[in-house]
Scaffold this motif. Structure first.
Motif, short mmCIF file in Angstrom:
data_model
loop_
_atom_site.label_atom_id
_atom_site.label_comp_id
_atom_site.label_asym_id
_atom_site.label_seq_id
_atom_site.Cartn_x
_atom_site.Cartn_y
_atom_site.Cartn_z
N ALA A 43 27.27 35.99 45.08
CA ALA A 43 28.52 35.13 44.72
C ALA A 43 28.99 34.37 45.91
CB ALA A 43 29.65 35.90 44.00
N ASN A 44 29.06 35.03 47.34
CA ASN A 44 29.42 34.35 48.39
C ASN A 44 28.45 33.19 48.88
OD1 ASN A 44 31.44 34.09 50.87
ND2 ASN A 44 29.66 35.24 51.83
N ILE A 103 27.22 36.47 32.93
CA ILE A 103 28.30 37.10 32.45
C ILE A 103 29.45 36.08 32.38
CG2 ILE A 103 30.15 38.95 33.00
CD1 ILE A 103 28.04 40.56 34.13
N LYS A 104 30.22 36.16 31.45
CA LYS A 104 31.46 35.17 31.13
C LYS A 104 32.38 35.32 32.70
CE LYS A 104 35.12 34.08 28.10
NZ LYS A 104 36.35 34.64 27.49
N PRO A 105 32.78 34.13 32.96
CA PRO A 105 33.72 34.20 34.26
C PRO A 105 34.71 34.86 34.01
CG PRO A 105 32.80 32.02 33.78
CD PRO A 105 32.35 32.75 32.72
N PHE A 106 35.35 35.66 34.85
CA PHE A 106 36.86 36.32 34.68
C PHE A 106 37.82 35.14 35.14
CE2 PHE A 106 34.26 39.70 36.66
CZ PHE A 106 33.91 40.42 35.56
N LYS A 107 38.98 35.58 35.18
CA LYS A 107 40.25 34.51 35.36
C LYS A 107 40.28 33.84 36.70
CE LYS A 107 43.66 37.93 36.45
NZ LYS A 107 44.99 38.42 36.03
N TRP A 108 39.57 34.49 37.68
CA TRP A 108 39.44 33.84 38.84
C TRP A 108 38.24 32.63 38.97
CZ3 TRP A 108 39.57 39.29 38.45
CH2 TRP A 108 40.94 39.70 38.55
N GLY A 109 37.46 32.47 38.20
CA GLY A 109 36.28 31.76 38.27
C GLY A 109 35.20 32.52 38.17
N THR A 141 23.78 47.50 44.43
CA THR A 141 24.07 46.50 43.56
C THR A 141 25.28 45.73 43.39
OG1 THR A 141 22.60 47.95 42.04
CG2 THR A 141 24.33 46.30 40.98
N THR A 142 26.39 46.60 43.77
CA THR A 142 27.74 45.85 43.84
C THR A 142 27.80 45.10 45.16
OG1 THR A 142 28.84 47.87 44.91
CG2 THR A 142 28.95 47.67 42.38
N TRP A 175 33.91 37.70 41.49
CA TRP A 175 32.79 38.79 42.07
C TRP A 175 33.28 39.04 43.35
CZ3 TRP A 175 29.77 41.47 38.89
CH2 TRP A 175 29.46 40.97 37.91
N LEU A 176 33.82 38.38 44.18
CA LEU A 176 34.32 38.44 45.55
C LEU A 176 35.71 39.32 45.39
CD1 LEU A 176 33.52 35.22 47.22
CD2 LEU A 176 32.40 37.09 47.22
#
Length: 134
Positions: A130-131, A73-79, A122-123, A84-85
């Protein structure tokens, strides 16, 4: 030559708090979920077996794909990983609460519990992967 900054005191002291939360949440579910289903929500034993089996099989089938989901998935604005965190923990809280509810007749309540548990797993696994990959 690289310019590596030392870790801040805040980062050093708070490192691992996410793993601690994940472990606590997992432990609550492992030790109390079947107790909740049988004694608190009073599902029948065949329904408890069905609920736990559906949740476990789904979790096993989806587990190998969390890293691919994060990378694909394309990274959001936070990387890539930090996003995800930031995004998933509020969802985990709501979905985890759905896991420990009984709303409606037994089949409807079982479907809500299964959906809540599967989506919560899942979430929270996305956030955990991610962590770990940081």
């Amino acid at each position: 030559m690289t310019n590596n900054k030392p870790l801040s005191k805040k980062t050093k002291s708070l490192f691992g708090i996410g793993d601690f939360g994940f472990t606590m949440m997992s432990s609550v579910e492992i030790f109390l979920f079947v107790y909740f289903l049988t004694n608190v929500a009073q599902f029948s034993l065949p329904m408890v077996a069905l609920i736990t089996t559906v949740i476990s099989i789904t979790d096993i089938c989806v587990a190998p794909f969390y890293g691919a989901i994060i990378s694909g998935i394309k990274p959001f604005k936070w990387g890539r990983n930090r996003s995800w965190l930031i995004v998933t923990p509020p969802l985990v809280i709501f979905l985890y609460m759905m896991t420990f509810t009984k709303i409606g007749p037994e089949p409807v309540a079982a479907a809500i519990v299964c959906a809540g548990a599967i989506l919560a797993h899942t979430t929270w696994n996305l956030a955990w992967v991610a962590n770990v990959s940081l």
